[in-house]
Design a protein around this motif. Sequence first.
Motif, PDB file in Angstrom:
ATOM      1  N   GLY A  26       0.799  -1.218   0.000  1.00 32.01           N
ATOM      2  CA  GLY A  26       0.000   0.000   0.000  1.00 32.01           C
ATOM      3  C   GLY A  26       0.829   1.263   0.000  1.00 32.01           C
ATOM      4  O   GLY A  26       0.328   2.356  -0.260  1.00 32.01           O
ATOM      5  N   SER A  27       2.135   1.119   0.297  1.00 31.37           N
ATOM      6  CA  SER A  27       3.011   2.287   0.328  1.00 31.37           C
ATOM      7  C   SER A  27       3.802   2.447  -0.962  1.00 31.37           C
ATOM      8  O   SER A  27       4.746   3.226  -1.027  1.00 31.37           O
ATOM      9  N   GLN A  28       3.417   1.717  -1.999  1.00 28.98           N
ATOM     10  CA  GLN A  28       4.137   1.815  -3.268  1.00 28.98           C
ATOM     11  C   GLN A  28       3.860   3.141  -3.960  1.00 28.98           C
ATOM     12  O   GLN A  28       2.740   3.644  -3.949  1.00 28.98           O
ATOM     13  N   GLU A  29       4.892   3.684  -4.554  1.00 28.66           N
ATOM     14  CA  GLU A  29       4.751   4.905  -5.338  1.00 28.66           C
ATOM     15  C   GLU A  29       5.868   4.946  -6.375  1.00 28.66           C
ATOM     16  O   GLU A  29       6.882   4.262  -6.237  1.00 28.66           O
ATOM     17  N   GLU A  30       5.665   5.731  -7.402  1.00 20.74           N
ATOM     18  CA  GLU A  30       6.684   5.847  -8.450  1.00 20.74           C
ATOM     19  C   GLU A  30       7.686   6.931  -8.071  1.00 20.74           C
ATOM     20  O   GLU A  30       7.302   8.051  -7.725  1.00 20.74           O
ATOM     21  N   ASN A  31       8.954   6.584  -8.123  1.00 20.65           N
ATOM     22  CA  ASN A  31       9.999   7.572  -7.882  1.00 20.65           C
ATOM     23  C   ASN A  31      10.037   8.502  -9.089  1.00 20.65           C
ATOM     24  O   ASN A  31      10.312   8.051 -10.207  1.00 20.65           O
ATOM     25  N   PRO A  32       9.760   9.803  -8.923  1.00 15.34           N
ATOM     26  CA  PRO A  32       9.682  10.704 -10.069  1.00 15.34           C
ATOM     27  C   PRO A  32      11.025  10.944 -10.755  1.00 15.34           C
ATOM     28  O   PRO A  32      11.067  11.457 -11.872  1.00 15.34           O
ATOM     29  N   TYR A  33      12.107  10.554 -10.101  1.00 15.00           N
ATOM     30  CA  TYR A  33      13.443  10.814 -10.654  1.00 15.00           C
ATOM     31  C   TYR A  33      14.044   9.597 -11.340  1.00 15.00           C
ATOM     32  O   TYR A  33      14.916   9.726 -12.199  1.00 15.00           O
ATOM     33  N   THR A  34      13.588   8.406 -10.975  1.00 19.56           N
ATOM     34  CA  THR A  34      14.092   7.192 -11.609  1.00 19.56           C
ATOM     35  C   THR A  34      13.019   6.471 -12.415  1.00 19.56           C
ATOM     36  O   THR A  34      13.334   5.632 -13.253  1.00 19.56           O
ATOM     37  N   GLY A  35      11.743   6.781 -12.141  1.00 27.34           N
ATOM     38  CA  GLY A  35      10.652   6.118 -12.830  1.00 27.34           C
ATOM     39  C   GLY A  35      10.345   4.736 -12.296  1.00 27.34           C
ATOM     40  O   GLY A  35       9.457   4.047 -12.810  1.00 27.34           O
ATOM     41  N   ARG A  36      11.055   4.325 -11.243  1.00 26.69           N
ATOM     42  CA  ARG A  36      10.856   2.976 -10.700  1.00 26.69           C
ATOM     43  C   ARG A  36       9.812   3.011  -9.592  1.00 26.69           C
ATOM     44  O   ARG A  36       9.827   3.896  -8.735  1.00 26.69           O
ATOM     45  N   THR A  37       8.901   2.023  -9.603  1.00 28.72           N
ATOM     46  CA  THR A  37       7.915   1.892  -8.537  1.00 28.72           C
ATOM     47  C   THR A  37       8.553   1.204  -7.348  1.00 28.72           C
ATOM     48  O   THR A  37       9.198   0.161  -7.488  1.00 28.72           O
ATOM     49  N   GLN A  38       8.416   1.791  -6.169  1.00 32.57           N
ATOM     50  CA  GLN A  38       9.036   1.244  -4.971  1.00 32.57           C
ATOM     51  C   GLN A  38       8.147   1.491  -3.764  1.00 32.57           C
ATOM     52  O   GLN A  38       7.315   2.400  -3.755  1.00 32.57           O
ATOM     53  N   SER A  39       8.338   0.665  -2.743  1.00 36.73           N
ATOM     54  CA  SER A  39       7.624   0.855  -1.479  1.00 36.73           C
ATOM     55  C   SER A  39       8.524   1.629  -0.533  1.00 36.73           C
ATOM     56  O   SER A  39       9.663   1.227  -0.285  1.00 36.73           O
ATOM     57  N   VAL A  40       8.019   2.731  -0.026  1.00 32.91           N
ATOM     58  CA  VAL A  40       8.800   3.549   0.910  1.00 32.91           C
ATOM     59  C   VAL A  40       7.930   3.857   2.126  1.00 32.91           C
ATOM     60  O   VAL A  40       6.720   4.033   2.005  1.00 32.91           O
ATOM     61  N   SER A  41       8.579   3.929   3.283  1.00 28.64           N
ATOM     62  CA  SER A  41       7.829   4.171   4.514  1.00 28.64           C
ATOM     63  C   SER A  41       8.158   5.527   5.120  1.00 28.64           C
ATOM     64  O   SER A  41       7.731   5.824   6.221  1.00 28.64           O
ATOM     65  N   LEU A  42       8.932   6.338   4.404  1.00 27.14           N
ATOM     66  CA  LEU A  42       9.318   7.652   4.914  1.00 27.14           C
ATOM     67  C   LEU A  42       8.951   8.729   3.911  1.00 27.14           C
ATOM     68  O   LEU A  42       8.991   8.498   2.703  1.00 27.14           O
ATOM     69  N   THR A  43       8.600   9.905   4.409  1.00 30.88           N
ATOM     70  CA  THR A  43       8.461  11.064   3.538  1.00 30.88           C
ATOM     71  C   THR A  43       9.851  11.626   3.267  1.00 30.88           C
ATOM     72  O   THR A  43      10.819  11.301   3.975  1.00 30.88           O
ATOM     73  N   THR A  44       9.971  12.459   2.251  1.00 27.50           N
ATOM     74  CA  THR A  44      11.269  13.073   1.968  1.00 27.50           C
ATOM     75  C   THR A  44      11.731  13.927   3.153  1.00 27.50           C
ATOM     76  O   THR A  44      12.928  13.999   3.446  1.00 27.50           O
ATOM     77  N   GLU A  45      10.779  14.564   3.824  1.00 33.20           N
ATOM     78  CA  GLU A  45      11.141  15.373   5.001  1.00 33.20           C
ATOM     79  C   GLU A  45      11.724  14.499   6.104  1.00 33.20           C
ATOM     80  O   GLU A  45      12.697  14.902   6.783  1.00 33.20           O
ATOM     81  N   GLU A  46      11.158  13.310   6.281  1.00 29.87           N
ATOM     82  CA  GLU A  46      11.684  12.388   7.292  1.00 29.87           C
ATOM     83  C   GLU A  46      13.061  11.876   6.895  1.00 29.87           C
ATOM     84  O   GLU A  46      13.946  11.714   7.747  1.00 29.87           O
ATOM     85  N   GLU A  47      13.271  11.624   5.600  1.00 28.57           N
ATOM     86  CA  GLU A  47      14.593  11.198   5.134  1.00 28.57           C
ATOM     87  C   GLU A  47      15.639  12.263   5.458  1.00 28.57           C
ATOM     88  O   GLU A  47      16.731  11.952   5.957  1.00 28.57           O
ATOM     89  N   ILE A  48      15.317  13.515   5.157  1.00 32.88           N
ATOM     90  CA  ILE A  48      16.253  14.614   5.421  1.00 32.88           C
ATOM     91  C   ILE A  48      16.556  14.710   6.916  1.00 32.88           C
ATOM     92  O   ILE A  48      17.716  14.863   7.321  1.00 32.88           O
ATOM     93  N   ALA A  49      15.516  14.608   7.738  1.00 32.70           N
ATOM     94  CA  ALA A  49      15.691  14.712   9.190  1.00 32.70           C
ATOM     95  C   ALA A  49      16.570  13.589   9.721  1.00 32.70           C
ATOM     96  O   ALA A  49      17.451  13.813  10.569  1.00 32.70           O
ATOM     97  N   ILE A  50      16.355  12.372   9.230  1.00 31.36           N
ATOM     98  CA  ILE A  50      17.164  11.230   9.674  1.00 31.36           C
ATOM     99  C   ILE A  50      18.627  11.439   9.292  1.00 31.36           C
ATOM    100  O   ILE A  50      19.543  11.191  10.082  1.00 31.36           O
ATOM    101  N   GLY A  51      18.851  11.914   8.071  1.00 29.52           N
ATOM    102  CA  GLY A  51      20.214  12.152   7.624  1.00 29.52           C
ATOM    103  C   GLY A  51      20.931  13.197   8.457  1.00 29.52           C
ATOM    104  O   GLY A  51      22.082  13.004   8.883  1.00 29.52           O
ATOM    105  N   LEU A  52      20.254  14.305   8.702  1.00 32.84           N
ATOM    106  CA  LEU A  52      20.863  15.386   9.490  1.00 32.84           C
ATOM    107  C   LEU A  52      21.117  14.947  10.935  1.00 32.84           C
ATOM    108  O   LEU A  52      22.136  15.309  11.533  1.00 32.84           O
ATOM    109  N   GLN A  53      20.219  14.154  11.482  1.00 33.35           N
ATOM    110  CA  GLN A  53      20.354  13.694  12.859  1.00 33.35           C
ATOM    111  C   GLN A  53      21.531  12.728  13.010  1.00 33.35           C
ATOM    112  O   GLN A  53      22.235  12.741  14.019  1.00 33.35           O
ATOM    113  N   ASN A  54      21.736  11.900  12.006  1.00 38.98           N
ATOM    114  CA  ASN A  54      22.745  10.842  12.115  1.00 38.98           C
ATOM    115  C   ASN A  54      24.105  11.220  11.530  1.00 38.98           C
ATOM    116  O   ASN A  54      25.090  10.510  11.774  1.00 38.98           O
TER     117      ASN A  54
END
Length: 254
Positions: A26-54
Amino acid sequence: MKLGGRALKIVLGVGIVVFGLIRYYGSQEENPYTGRTQSVSLTTEEEIAIGLQNAPIMAEQHGGMHPDQQLQNMVDRVGKKLVDNTIARETPYQYEFHLLRDPKTVNAFALPGGQIFITYALLERLSTEDQLAGILGHEIGHVVGRHSAERIAQSELANTVAAGAQVGADAGMLASQLGQTLLLKNGRGDELESDDLGVKFMLEAGYDPEALIEVMQILKEASGGQRVPEFQSSHPDPENRIAKIKEAIEKYRG
């Protein structure tokens, strides 16, 4: 009709597995930059936050930042050129490039959201700027491909399947092994996709993509030939990667 204890456990186990599968697919979506359909559990904002935190944690684990500002400036310059001339500039990520002090660990890696690292132990083995661009382009590919977010979703699914199997049929160990196999396979796919994107980014930024083949040879030498068999490794064998890189060069040079 009342269910016996074992039957009830099986029903519960199946329910847990089904829930995990529904959540994953249910979390599948198309990556607009690669065109590949993938399942992701994070928003881009959450990805950025995780990166900055770690990022500070990862830097500390590798001896902190390298003190040579000229070397850091070079890494920044090459990284910025790759971002500014490719689709990476259209992504919402905050790309930052870090040269780590670590003189022993030959490595480069990316955190979710654009935090990218290379160790001095790897940098000092490089002889050209194009080789550095190959490494950074590959790591940018991991960010653009949202590989960390995808792997987190896959890990959550594997854990849910294992939990359901353990409840339902006391087969948690088998399910865990199957889950790890899934993660390893997808990990190898991530590396190959990042190699492909790295070649594309290098060409678009004016670098020689043949240098990425040289990087593979450098990494192979750094390993001293002590490679884990590919079926046990999250990284494809260097020879397989080189073959795929050559294919990508032909594809994008067209």
